[in-house]
Design an enzyme around this catalytic site. Sequence first.
Site, PDB file in Angstrom:
ATOM      1  N   LYS A  14       0.247  19.986  19.908  1.00 18.06           N
ATOM      2  CA  LYS A  14      -1.125  20.192  19.405  1.00 18.06           C
ATOM      3  C   LYS A  14      -2.168  19.584  20.339  1.00 18.06           C
ATOM      4  O   LYS A  14      -3.172  20.206  20.652  1.00 18.06           O
ATOM      5  CB  LYS A  14      -1.291  19.607  17.989  1.00 18.06           C
ATOM      6  CG  LYS A  14      -0.346  20.190  16.951  1.00 18.06           C
ATOM      7  CD  LYS A  14      -0.633  19.670  15.558  1.00 18.06           C
ATOM      8  CE  LYS A  14      -0.379  18.185  15.349  1.00 18.06           C
ATOM      9  NZ  LYS A  14       1.049  17.795  15.459  1.00 18.06           N
ATOM     10  N   ARG A  89      -3.572  17.160   6.907  1.00 16.78           N
ATOM     11  CA  ARG A  89      -2.129  16.912   6.795  1.00 16.78           C
ATOM     12  C   ARG A  89      -1.673  16.887   5.334  1.00 16.78           C
ATOM     13  O   ARG A  89      -0.481  16.685   5.089  1.00 16.78           O
ATOM     14  CB  ARG A  89      -1.800  15.559   7.431  1.00 16.78           C
ATOM     15  CG  ARG A  89      -1.286  15.650   8.877  1.00 16.78           C
ATOM     16  CD  ARG A  89      -1.147  14.224   9.369  1.00 16.78           C
ATOM     17  NE  ARG A  89      -0.182  14.018  10.399  1.00 16.78           N
ATOM     18  CZ  ARG A  89      -0.487  13.900  11.692  1.00 16.78           C
ATOM     19  NH1 ARG A  89      -1.715  14.044  12.103  1.00 16.78           N
ATOM     20  NH2 ARG A  89       0.461  13.623  12.561  1.00 16.78           N
ATOM     21  N   ARG A 128       8.033  11.907  25.671  1.00 12.73           N
ATOM     22  CA  ARG A 128       6.627  11.483  25.677  1.00 12.73           C
ATOM     23  C   ARG A 128       6.518   9.959  25.600  1.00 12.73           C
ATOM     24  O   ARG A 128       5.590   9.370  26.156  1.00 12.73           O
ATOM     25  CB  ARG A 128       5.892  12.143  24.497  1.00 12.73           C
ATOM     26  CG  ARG A 128       4.389  11.911  24.525  1.00 12.73           C
ATOM     27  CD  ARG A 128       3.675  12.756  23.486  1.00 12.73           C
ATOM     28  NE  ARG A 128       3.752  12.191  22.149  1.00 12.73           N
ATOM     29  CZ  ARG A 128       3.211  12.766  21.065  1.00 12.73           C
ATOM     30  NH1 ARG A 128       2.589  13.917  21.153  1.00 12.73           N
ATOM     31  NH2 ARG A 128       3.300  12.187  19.879  1.00 12.73           N
ATOM     32  N   ARG A 134       2.880   4.999  23.075  1.00 14.32           N
ATOM     33  CA  ARG A 134       2.812   5.013  21.608  1.00 14.32           C
ATOM     34  C   ARG A 134       4.094   4.452  21.016  1.00 14.32           C
ATOM     35  O   ARG A 134       5.177   4.993  21.247  1.00 14.32           O
ATOM     36  CB  ARG A 134       2.596   6.452  21.107  1.00 14.32           C
ATOM     37  CG  ARG A 134       1.179   6.924  21.287  1.00 14.32           C
ATOM     38  CD  ARG A 134       0.999   8.355  20.832  1.00 14.32           C
ATOM     39  NE  ARG A 134       1.383   8.586  19.438  1.00 14.32           N
ATOM     40  CZ  ARG A 134       1.118   9.703  18.781  1.00 14.32           C
ATOM     41  NH1 ARG A 134       0.471  10.684  19.382  1.00 14.32           N
ATOM     42  NH2 ARG A 134       1.494   9.850  17.528  1.00 14.32           N
ATOM     43  N   ARG A 146       8.419  10.495  10.721  1.00 17.51           N
ATOM     44  CA  ARG A 146       7.234  11.367  10.888  1.00 17.51           C
ATOM     45  C   ARG A 146       7.601  12.825  10.634  1.00 17.51           C
ATOM     46  O   ARG A 146       6.823  13.567  10.030  1.00 17.51           O
ATOM     47  CB  ARG A 146       6.650  11.192  12.303  1.00 17.51           C
ATOM     48  CG  ARG A 146       5.907   9.871  12.450  1.00 17.51           C
ATOM     49  CD  ARG A 146       5.812   9.421  13.898  1.00 17.51           C
ATOM     50  NE  ARG A 146       4.967  10.272  14.702  1.00 17.51           N
ATOM     51  CZ  ARG A 146       5.072  10.369  16.037  1.00 17.51           C
ATOM     52  NH1 ARG A 146       5.985   9.663  16.685  1.00 17.51           N
ATOM     53  NH2 ARG A 146       4.247  11.137  16.697  1.00 17.51           N
TER      54      ARG A 146
HETATM   55  P1  AMP Z   1      -0.817  12.107  15.551  1.00 15.29           P
HETATM   56  O1  AMP Z   1      -1.493  11.551  16.761  1.00 15.29           O
HETATM   57  O2  AMP Z   1      -1.498  13.332  15.016  1.00 15.29           O
HETATM   58  O3  AMP Z   1       0.665  12.303  15.766  1.00 15.29           O
HETATM   59  O4  AMP Z   1      -0.943  11.010  14.414  1.00 15.29           O
HETATM   60  C1  AMP Z   1      -0.379   9.718  14.560  1.00 15.29           C
HETATM   61  C2  AMP Z   1      -0.372   9.015  13.215  1.00 15.29           C
HETATM   62  O5  AMP Z   1      -1.712   8.854  12.746  1.00 15.29           O
HETATM   63  C3  AMP Z   1       0.345   9.746  12.078  1.00 15.29           C
HETATM   64  O6  AMP Z   1       1.749   9.525  12.100  1.00 15.29           O
HETATM   65  C4  AMP Z   1      -0.326   9.136  10.866  1.00 15.29           C
HETATM   66  O7  AMP Z   1       0.147   7.834  10.610  1.00 15.29           O
HETATM   67  C5  AMP Z   1      -1.778   9.000  11.335  1.00 15.29           C
HETATM   68  N1  AMP Z   1      -2.559  10.225  11.034  1.00 15.29           N
HETATM   69  C6  AMP Z   1      -3.103  11.078  11.944  1.00 15.29           C
HETATM   70  N2  AMP Z   1      -3.757  12.077  11.333  1.00 15.29           N
HETATM   71  C7  AMP Z   1      -3.616  11.854   9.993  1.00 15.29           C
HETATM   72  C8  AMP Z   1      -4.036  12.559   8.829  1.00 15.29           C
HETATM   73  N3  AMP Z   1      -4.737  13.709   8.915  1.00 15.29           N
HETATM   74  N4  AMP Z   1      -3.725  12.026   7.623  1.00 15.29           N
HETATM   75  C9  AMP Z   1      -3.038  10.879   7.520  1.00 15.29           C
HETATM   76  N5  AMP Z   1      -2.577  10.188   8.576  1.00 15.29           N
HETATM   77  C10 AMP Z   1      -2.856  10.665   9.801  1.00 15.29           C
END
Ligand code: AMP
Length: 191
Positions: A14, A89, A128, A134, A146
């Site tokens: 994404k 989400r 990654r 991360r 996740r």
């Molecule tokens: P991402 O960078 O999109 O993989 O997000 C990393 C982490 O941020 C996720 O595993 C969640 O803990 C948190 N997170 C990101 N976006 C959301 C969302 N829309 N709702 C809830 N938690 C989020």
Amino acid sequence: MLNIVLFGPPGAGKGTQSQHLVDTYNLIHLSTGDIFRRNIKEGTELGKLAQSYMNEGKLVPDEVTIQMLKAELLEVDDAPGFIFDGFPRTEAQAVALDNLLKEMNTSITAMIALEVPEEELKMRLAERAKTSGRSDDADPAVIQKRIDVYNAETLPVKGYYERSGKYKGINGVGTIEDVTRRLIEVINTLS
Ligand code: AMP
């Protein structure tokens, strides 16, 4: 306005694809994960709150996430459109997003999902981890969590957009350029 939700499990691409679409369509990229990480780096209260959830691979509570996205949206004026990456989400977030965009006299044009098999996701996230810095990419148990959270809590959001005829799925496997091309093909069919 062209407002795209780029959807898919962790590791689907994404963030990478958003960068390409931003360049092609001049959209504003809003990634809730990036915004949380920025807050963690800056040591804000929001960052402190989000960190414990993120470290465990859990979703940050809806109230907090929706408030944060709302604040980000209100800061932008004169946008040609948005690309939402990692949001919504949950179904509650999808409803909140519709309401926020309505207040701005606009709406979601389409949700485009990057479809990638689970084994490939795990491989990509492990790869990654070598460069992303991360911690949630570095631990296989957190990666699995996740993916499980995605299947249980996030996948139903697909149904939300299917019901309004806005869901489009594409194959997320292939080179970055292959996937970008597929995305552009879909976006160019949207009115
Ligand atoms: P991402 O960078 O999109 O993989 O997000 C990393 C982490 O941020 C996720 O595993 C969640 O803990 C948190 N997170 C990101 N976006 C959301 C969302 N829309 N709702 C809830 N938690 C989020």
